[in-house]
Design a protein around this motif. Structure first.
Motif, PDB file in Angstrom:
ATOM      1  N   LEU A  26       0.807  -1.217   0.000  1.00  0.00           N
ATOM      2  CA  LEU A  26       0.000   0.000   0.000  1.00  0.00           C
ATOM      3  C   LEU A  26       0.838   1.264   0.000  1.00  0.00           C
ATOM      4  CD1 LEU A  26      -2.964  -0.803   2.412  1.00  0.00           C
ATOM      5  CD2 LEU A  26      -3.031  -0.507  -0.060  1.00  0.00           C
ATOM      6  N   TRP A  27       1.971   1.244   0.728  1.00  0.00           N
ATOM      7  CA  TRP A  27       2.755   2.469   0.832  1.00  0.00           C
ATOM      8  C   TRP A  27       3.507   2.802  -0.452  1.00  0.00           C
ATOM      9  CZ3 TRP A  27       7.540   0.018   0.950  1.00  0.00           C
ATOM     10  CH2 TRP A  27       7.621  -1.195   1.631  1.00  0.00           C
ATOM     11  N   LEU A  60      -7.287   1.490 -11.449  1.00  0.00           N
ATOM     12  CA  LEU A  60      -7.788   1.581 -10.082  1.00  0.00           C
ATOM     13  C   LEU A  60      -6.635   1.897  -9.139  1.00  0.00           C
ATOM     14  CD1 LEU A  60     -10.334   1.063  -8.281  1.00  0.00           C
ATOM     15  CD2 LEU A  60      -9.470  -1.243  -7.994  1.00  0.00           C
ATOM     16  N   SER A  61      -6.747   2.957  -8.359  1.00  0.00           N
ATOM     17  CA  SER A  61      -5.769   3.262  -7.318  1.00  0.00           C
ATOM     18  C   SER A  61      -6.174   2.510  -6.062  1.00  0.00           C
ATOM     19  CB  SER A  61      -5.731   4.766  -7.041  1.00  0.00           C
ATOM     20  OG  SER A  61      -5.266   5.450  -8.174  1.00  0.00           O
ATOM     21  N   VAL A  62      -5.238   1.742  -5.503  1.00  0.00           N
ATOM     22  CA  VAL A  62      -5.545   0.856  -4.384  1.00  0.00           C
ATOM     23  C   VAL A  62      -5.312   1.569  -3.061  1.00  0.00           C
ATOM     24  CG1 VAL A  62      -5.019  -1.350  -3.324  1.00  0.00           C
ATOM     25  CG2 VAL A  62      -4.902  -1.117  -5.791  1.00  0.00           C
ATOM     26  N   THR A  63      -6.296   1.482  -2.165  1.00  0.00           N
ATOM     27  CA  THR A  63      -6.186   2.138  -0.858  1.00  0.00           C
ATOM     28  C   THR A  63      -6.339   1.161   0.301  1.00  0.00           C
ATOM     29  OG1 THR A  63      -8.544   2.664  -0.892  1.00  0.00           O
ATOM     30  CG2 THR A  63      -7.039   4.348  -1.744  1.00  0.00           C
ATOM     31  N   LYS A  64      -6.641  -0.115   0.008  1.00  0.00           N
ATOM     32  CA  LYS A  64      -6.794  -1.117   1.063  1.00  0.00           C
ATOM     33  C   LYS A  64      -6.118  -2.411   0.648  1.00  0.00           C
ATOM     34  CE  LYS A  64     -11.140   0.647   2.912  1.00  0.00           C
ATOM     35  NZ  LYS A  64     -12.532   0.336   3.285  1.00  0.00           N
ATOM     36  N   SER A  65      -5.601  -3.146   1.639  1.00  0.00           N
ATOM     37  CA  SER A  65      -4.946  -4.424   1.345  1.00  0.00           C
ATOM     38  C   SER A  65      -5.987  -5.478   1.012  1.00  0.00           C
ATOM     39  CB  SER A  65      -4.111  -4.866   2.542  1.00  0.00           C
ATOM     40  OG  SER A  65      -4.937  -5.058   3.672  1.00  0.00           O
ATOM     41  N   ASP A  86       1.952  -5.082   4.942  1.00  0.00           N
ATOM     42  CA  ASP A  86       3.024  -5.485   5.855  1.00  0.00           C
ATOM     43  C   ASP A  86       4.104  -4.408   5.945  1.00  0.00           C
ATOM     44  OD1 ASP A  86       1.723  -7.874   6.239  1.00  0.00           O
ATOM     45  OD2 ASP A  86       3.003  -9.013   4.874  1.00  0.00           O
ATOM     46  N   ASP A  87       4.782  -4.360   7.092  1.00  0.00           N
ATOM     47  CA  ASP A  87       5.851  -3.388   7.296  1.00  0.00           C
ATOM     48  C   ASP A  87       7.148  -3.804   6.605  1.00  0.00           C
ATOM     49  OD1 ASP A  87       4.224  -1.774   8.874  1.00  0.00           O
ATOM     50  OD2 ASP A  87       4.769  -2.843  10.701  1.00  0.00           O
ATOM     51  N   LEU A  88       7.323  -5.112   6.361  1.00  0.00           N
ATOM     52  CA  LEU A  88       8.533  -5.625   5.726  1.00  0.00           C
ATOM     53  C   LEU A  88       8.129  -6.665   4.693  1.00  0.00           C
ATOM     54  CD1 LEU A  88      11.677  -5.669   5.726  1.00  0.00           C
ATOM     55  CD2 LEU A  88      11.527  -7.555   7.373  1.00  0.00           C
ATOM     56  N   VAL A  89       8.556  -6.489   3.428  1.00  0.00           N
ATOM     57  CA  VAL A  89       8.194  -7.424   2.367  1.00  0.00           C
ATOM     58  C   VAL A  89       9.412  -7.775   1.526  1.00  0.00           C
ATOM     59  CG1 VAL A  89       5.774  -6.706   2.162  1.00  0.00           C
ATOM     60  CG2 VAL A  89       7.524  -5.567   0.794  1.00  0.00           C
ATOM     61  N   LEU A  90       9.403  -8.986   0.989  1.00  0.00           N
ATOM     62  CA  LEU A  90      10.389  -9.422   0.001  1.00  0.00           C
ATOM     63  C   LEU A  90       9.658  -9.471  -1.331  1.00  0.00           C
ATOM     64  CD1 LEU A  90      13.256 -10.432  -0.600  1.00  0.00           C
ATOM     65  CD2 LEU A  90      12.412 -12.759  -0.207  1.00  0.00           C
TER      66      LEU A  90
END
Length: 109
Positions: A26-27, A60-65, A86-90
């Motif tokens: 999301l970020w 579509l702009s995504v605003t929710k997981s 998630d705060d940390l992704v691979l």
């Protein structure tokens, strides 16, 4: 008789991700684009298996997981895309990967 040739998979709906990394987060301010033959602007969006707002738009702009798919008349449902918060992704590139490919991974947080 004569038969025109078309690329394999040309008659399928595709869901493109920008920025082109999976899982999308999301970020990153993710934008999804639904592509397929059929009527432009006739896209139906789904999140977590349920119809989602902003129907009829191809972008579509995504605003929710959640897990997103789209549907285009004539070519059906796209493969799903996971949108993570998630705060940390691979992450891996959002394209088809084949055995033996050299792949750049992103570890992001």
């Amino acid at each position: 008789g004569w038969c025109p040739l078309s690329p394999t998979g040309a008659q399928t709906t595709q869901l493109l991700v920008e920025p082109p990394w999976r899982p999308a987060v999301l970020w990153d301010r993710v934008t999804l684009t639904c592509q397929g033959s059929g009527t432009a602007g006739a896209t139906t969006w789904y999140k977590d298996g349920r119809r989602w707002g902003q129907e009829a738009r191809d972008h579509l702009s995504v605003t929710k997981s959640g897990t997103c798919t789209c549907d285009r008349p004539g070519t059906g449902h796209s493969p799903s895309v996971i949108i993570s918060d998630d705060d940390l992704v691979l992450q891996v590139p959002a394209r088809a990967l084949l055995e033996g490919d050299t792949v750049t991974l992103h570890c992001r947080g």
